[in-house]
Design an enzyme around this catalytic site. Sequence first.
Site, PDB file in Angstrom:
ATOM      1  N   ASP A  82      12.471   0.989   6.641  1.00 31.76           N
ATOM      2  CA  ASP A  82      11.596   0.762   5.489  1.00 31.76           C
ATOM      3  C   ASP A  82      11.062   2.116   4.989  1.00 31.76           C
ATOM      4  O   ASP A  82      10.588   2.934   5.793  1.00 31.76           O
ATOM      5  CB  ASP A  82      10.436  -0.140   5.951  1.00 31.76           C
ATOM      6  CG  ASP A  82       9.642  -0.730   4.809  1.00 31.76           C
ATOM      7  OD1 ASP A  82      10.172  -0.825   3.683  1.00 31.76           O
ATOM      8  OD2 ASP A  82       8.474  -1.117   5.053  1.00 31.76           O
ATOM      9  N   ASP A 104      13.391   5.971  -0.082  1.00 27.07           N
ATOM     10  CA  ASP A 104      12.326   5.859  -1.086  1.00 27.07           C
ATOM     11  C   ASP A 104      12.009   7.256  -1.620  1.00 27.07           C
ATOM     12  O   ASP A 104      11.204   7.981  -1.050  1.00 27.07           O
ATOM     13  CB  ASP A 104      11.083   5.214  -0.486  1.00 27.07           C
ATOM     14  CG  ASP A 104       9.952   5.130  -1.505  1.00 27.07           C
ATOM     15  OD1 ASP A 104      10.161   5.507  -2.669  1.00 27.07           O
ATOM     16  OD2 ASP A 104       8.854   4.677  -1.127  1.00 27.07           O
ATOM     17  N   GLU A 134      14.289   2.764  -4.514  1.00 25.13           N
ATOM     18  CA  GLU A 134      13.094   2.335  -5.262  1.00 25.13           C
ATOM     19  C   GLU A 134      12.946   3.128  -6.547  1.00 25.13           C
ATOM     20  O   GLU A 134      13.130   4.340  -6.580  1.00 25.13           O
ATOM     21  CB  GLU A 134      11.847   2.511  -4.384  1.00 25.13           C
ATOM     22  CG  GLU A 134      10.542   2.100  -5.080  1.00 25.13           C
ATOM     23  CD  GLU A 134       9.359   1.987  -4.124  1.00 25.13           C
ATOM     24  OE1 GLU A 134       9.550   1.455  -3.007  1.00 25.13           O
ATOM     25  OE2 GLU A 134       8.268   2.423  -4.485  1.00 25.13           O
ATOM     26  N   HIS A 180       0.863  -1.703  -1.824  1.00 26.08           N
ATOM     27  CA  HIS A 180       0.775  -1.946  -0.380  1.00 26.08           C
ATOM     28  C   HIS A 180      -0.673  -2.214   0.051  1.00 26.08           C
ATOM     29  O   HIS A 180      -1.600  -1.765  -0.599  1.00 26.08           O
ATOM     30  CB  HIS A 180       1.309  -0.730   0.390  1.00 26.08           C
ATOM     31  CG  HIS A 180       2.787  -0.543   0.256  1.00 26.08           C
ATOM     32  ND1 HIS A 180       3.353   0.546  -0.377  1.00 26.08           N
ATOM     33  CD2 HIS A 180       3.825  -1.305   0.670  1.00 26.08           C
ATOM     34  CE1 HIS A 180       4.668   0.434  -0.338  1.00 26.08           C
ATOM     35  NE2 HIS A 180       4.987  -0.675   0.289  1.00 26.08           N
ATOM     36  N   GLY A 211       4.981  -4.682  -1.225  1.00 29.04           N
ATOM     37  CA  GLY A 211       3.563  -4.982  -1.445  1.00 29.04           C
ATOM     38  C   GLY A 211       3.345  -6.442  -1.777  1.00 29.04           C
ATOM     39  O   GLY A 211       2.536  -6.794  -2.625  1.00 29.04           O
ATOM     40  N   ALA A 212       4.070  -7.314  -1.086  1.00 29.93           N
ATOM     41  CA  ALA A 212       4.119  -8.727  -1.482  1.00 29.93           C
ATOM     42  C   ALA A 212       3.232  -9.635  -0.633  1.00 29.93           C
ATOM     43  O   ALA A 212       3.271 -10.851  -0.780  1.00 29.93           O
ATOM     44  CB  ALA A 212       5.565  -9.218  -1.437  1.00 29.93           C
ATOM     45  N   THR A 256       1.240  -6.408   5.682  1.00 33.77           N
ATOM     46  CA  THR A 256      -0.209  -6.651   5.727  1.00 33.77           C
ATOM     47  C   THR A 256      -0.572  -8.036   6.267  1.00 33.77           C
ATOM     48  O   THR A 256      -1.469  -8.165   7.110  1.00 33.77           O
ATOM     49  CB  THR A 256      -0.798  -6.467   4.312  1.00 33.77           C
ATOM     50  OG1 THR A 256      -0.653  -5.085   3.958  1.00 33.77           O
ATOM     51  CG2 THR A 256      -2.260  -6.853   4.243  1.00 33.77           C
TER      52      THR A 256
HETATM   53  C1  PGH Z   1       5.702  -3.470   2.262  1.00 30.03           C
HETATM   54  C2  PGH Z   1       4.614  -4.383   2.765  1.00 30.03           C
HETATM   55  N1  PGH Z   1       6.392  -2.760   3.189  1.00 30.03           N
HETATM   56  O1  PGH Z   1       7.376  -1.943   2.830  1.00 30.03           O
HETATM   57  O2  PGH Z   1       5.994  -3.353   1.092  1.00 30.03           O
HETATM   58  O3  PGH Z   1       3.667  -4.722   1.758  1.00 30.03           O
HETATM   59  O4  PGH Z   1       1.302  -4.341   2.453  1.00 30.03           O
HETATM   60  O5  PGH Z   1       1.876  -6.181   0.917  1.00 30.03           O
HETATM   61  O6  PGH Z   1       2.527  -6.329   3.286  1.00 30.03           O
HETATM   62  P1  PGH Z   1       2.277  -5.425   2.132  1.00 30.03           P
HETATM   63 ZN    ZN Z   2       6.885  -1.205   0.951  1.00 28.58          ZN
HETATM   64 CA    CA Z   3       7.433   4.275  -2.944  1.00 29.84          CA
END
Ligand code: PGH
Ligand code: ZN
Ligand code: CA
Length: 307
Positions: A82, A104, A134, A180, A211-212, A256
Amino acid sequence: MPLVSSKEILVPAREHGYAVGAFNTSNLEISQAVFEAAAEMKSPVIVATSESAIEYAGFDNLLNMVRHMADYFGVKAALHLDHGKDLDIAVKCIRHGWTSVMIDASKLEYEENVAATSAVAQVAHMAGVPVEAELGRLAGIEDMVSVDEREAALTDPAQAAEFVERTGCDFLAIAIGTSHGAYKFKGEPKLELDRLSEIAGMVERPLVLHGASSVPQDVLETAAKYGAKLPGAKGVPEDAIKEAVKSGIAKINIDTDLRLAFTGGVRRVLTESPEVFDPRKIVGSGREAIRDVVKRKMRLFGSDGKG
Ligand code: PGH
Ligand code: ZN
Ligand code: CA
C-alpha cells in the site's frame, strides 16, 4: 490456496460491479480477523501492508503469515504493498513474494508521476505483478477553498485516461474527496460521484478508493464509551460507498475502521475486566471486533460469495 495476483481479484470485480476490500494489516490478530471474515463470507480479499507496517512486522513474518492463512482458510487473497513510495520498496516486496504493489507518486508533478509509475509497471509486469497507481491528491473536499484548488487536487477524467494509457498501470486510485484517517469531513460528508462516473467512463480498468473508512457510529461509540477520545471523527457514509461501487470502484481501502474497532475491543476488556492481564484476552477482543467490521464491509461492497 496460494496467493493470487490482485488482477485476478479486481478485474472480475470491475466487470461485475462489486468491490473487494483491501484491509491493512501489521500483525497476527488483524490478519486472522480479515481471513476469518473472508472465509465466513466466501469473499476474495486483498491484504494490504504499508511500508511502515512492513518495518513494524518484518517482510518474512508478514509474507509467511498471510500466505499461510490464504492456504489454511482457502481464501482467494492477494498480498499488496500500500502506498509504495518508490521503485526500491516495490522491488523488495516483489522479491519477497508480494502479489500486488502500489506506487504512489501522486505528490509529484504529473510528468514525474507518469515516469515513476511507468518504471514500476515495467519491472513489476516482468514478474507478473500488477500495479496500482494514484492520480490526484487525497484531501478532504472542504479543505480545498477555491475552485482552482479543488480542480488541482481531484482527479481529472481525461488526464486519468491518458495516465493509465501512458503508464500501463493496472488499477488507478483516484481522488474524489476522501482522505485518510478518522477525520475526513468537518461538515456534511461529500464525494464527487459525478466525477467518478466520468472517470469510469474513460478508464476501463479497476478504480480504487482510498480513505474509504466509514467511521461507523457504533464502532466509534464503543471506543468512546471505554475512554477513547475521538471528538468529531467522521468517515464516508456507507450509502456513498455503495454508490461508488455502482460507479466503477472495484477496490476499497480500509484501515481506520479496523483500528477503531480494535481500540474499542481492547478498551472494553481492559475497562470491564481490570483483573485480566492475559494478552490473548486483551488483543483477542480487538480481533473479534475487527472480524465483525470486515464482514460488514464485504456485504456492503458486494464481494461476499464472490470467492
Ligand atoms: C487507506 C485507508 N489506505 O491506503 O486508504 O483509508 O484511513 O479511510 O481507512 P482509511
Ligand atoms: Zn490509502
Ligand atoms: Ca497519495
